[in-house]
Design an enzyme around this catalytic site. Structure first.
Site, PDB file in Angstrom:
ATOM      1  N   HIS A  94       0.871  -1.335   0.067  1.00 54.90           N
ATOM      2  CA  HIS A  94      -0.164  -0.034   0.140  1.00 54.90           C
ATOM      3  C   HIS A  94       1.013   1.338   0.056  1.00 54.90           C
ATOM      4  O   HIS A  94       1.776   1.386   0.873  1.00 54.90           O
ATOM      5  CB  HIS A  94      -0.929  -0.107   1.297  1.00 54.90           C
ATOM      6  CG  HIS A  94      -1.624   1.236   1.577  1.00 54.90           C
ATOM      7  ND1 HIS A  94      -2.133   2.141   0.406  1.00 54.90           N
ATOM      8  CD2 HIS A  94      -1.809   1.997   2.726  1.00 54.90           C
ATOM      9  CE1 HIS A  94      -2.639   3.100   0.986  1.00 54.90           C
ATOM     10  NE2 HIS A  94      -2.458   3.436   2.364  1.00 54.90           N
ATOM     11  N   HIS A  96       1.392   5.643  -1.178  1.00 52.20           N
ATOM     12  CA  HIS A  96       0.714   7.031  -1.803  1.00 52.20           C
ATOM     13  C   HIS A  96       1.470   7.556  -2.702  1.00 52.20           C
ATOM     14  O   HIS A  96       1.905   8.622  -2.787  1.00 52.20           O
ATOM     15  CB  HIS A  96       1.011   7.821  -0.608  1.00 52.20           C
ATOM     16  CG  HIS A  96       0.266   7.479   0.775  1.00 52.20           C
ATOM     17  ND1 HIS A  96       0.379   8.055   1.915  1.00 52.20           N
ATOM     18  CD2 HIS A  96      -0.725   6.442   0.923  1.00 52.20           C
ATOM     19  CE1 HIS A  96      -0.272   7.485   2.864  1.00 52.20           C
ATOM     20  NE2 HIS A  96      -0.966   6.171   2.259  1.00 52.20           N
ATOM     21  N   TYR A 121       0.363  -5.329 -20.104  1.00 55.99           N
ATOM     22  CA  TYR A 121       0.829  -5.475 -18.882  1.00 55.99           C
ATOM     23  C   TYR A 121       0.054  -5.024 -17.768  1.00 55.99           C
ATOM     24  O   TYR A 121      -0.094  -5.574 -16.570  1.00 55.99           O
ATOM     25  CB  TYR A 121       2.382  -4.929 -18.729  1.00 55.99           C
ATOM     26  CG  TYR A 121       3.242  -5.957 -19.425  1.00 55.99           C
ATOM     27  CD1 TYR A 121       3.807  -7.070 -18.658  1.00 55.99           C
ATOM     28  CD2 TYR A 121       3.593  -5.987 -20.763  1.00 55.99           C
ATOM     29  CE1 TYR A 121       4.634  -8.194 -19.053  1.00 55.99           C
ATOM     30  CE2 TYR A 121       4.376  -7.224 -21.331  1.00 55.99           C
ATOM     31  CZ  TYR A 121       4.920  -8.021 -20.478  1.00 55.99           C
ATOM     32  OH  TYR A 121       5.616  -9.137 -20.939  1.00 55.99           O
TER      33      TYR A 121
END
Length: 214
Positions: A94, A96, A121
């Site tokens: 995860h 930003h 892809y």
């Protein structure tokens, strides 16, 4: 500690340093996790991915108890929701990352599939990318929102926040995250231009040949 766990700790830290060094995360933002035989490894809360220490990673049991290491990321409910719903997930990234976050704040994007099929892809490594409504960082309610989507999707985009990508290894999750970020960058750079998306026939071929989920 088993040799397998030691390797997992070292590899998670190596991936974190690589993502940080290439500007895919900044400061203490972003978090990683890996599933072990007896629990999960998480990056600690407020940890910089460029400075992770294998010995200080948070080990959390499947019952949610901290077994050893520093306190885990406040996004632990987000990660565990994916693991509980998506049996193939063995690692989660995860971030930003700049371009994916930029897409996450746009008005008018399709919440069922935020990014179009620009490249093979992207279709193969990421698949359809749904948008999760906004929740503050660490809000446990995000777990329910993600749980509804994780069974069908390896990646989701948190509104005004950033992407969450799972994979069958930490390497696979990181590679898919990089593909997502590259596609988000393309999407923004191509704004207003006529584009040629992959056709349904081309996507069907990717499904047959590579198991793409689109």
């Amino acid at each position: 500690m088993s040799p397998a766990e030691q390797r997992a700790r070292e590899r998670l830290c190596e991936i974190g340093r690589s993502l940080y060094a290439r500007g895919l995360t900044a400061g203490s933002s972003g978090n990683l996790s890996v599933q072990l035989d007896d629990g999960w490894l998480f990056t600690p809360t407020n940890a910089c991915l460029g400075e992770l220490d294998p010995a200080r990673l948070s080990k959390v049991g499947f019952d949610g108890r901290l077994l050893c290491g520093d306190a885990p990321t406040k996004e632990l409910p987000l990660h565990t929701a994916v693991y509980q719903r998506r049996g193939a997930a063995r690692a989660i990234v995860h971030l930003h990352s700049h371009y994916a976050v930029a897409v996450s704040v746009l008005e008018g994007i399709d919440p069922r599939s935020v990014l179009p099929a620009l490249t093979a892809y992207y279709v193969m490594k990421v698949g359809r990318l749904p948008l999760v409504p906004y929740f503050r960082p660490g809000d446990p309610r995000v777990a329910d929102a993600i749980r509804e989507l994780a069974g069908e999707h390896a990646a989701v985009l948190l509104a005004n926040h950033g992407p969450v990508v799972s994979g069958d290894s930490i390497e696979a999750a990181a590679y898919a995250m990089e593909e997502l970020e590259a596609t988000a960058r393309l999407f923004l750079q191509l704004d207003g231009k006529r584009v040629r998306l992959l056709t349904e026939e081309q996507i069907d071929e990717l499904r047959r040949e590579f198991g793409a989920r689109w």
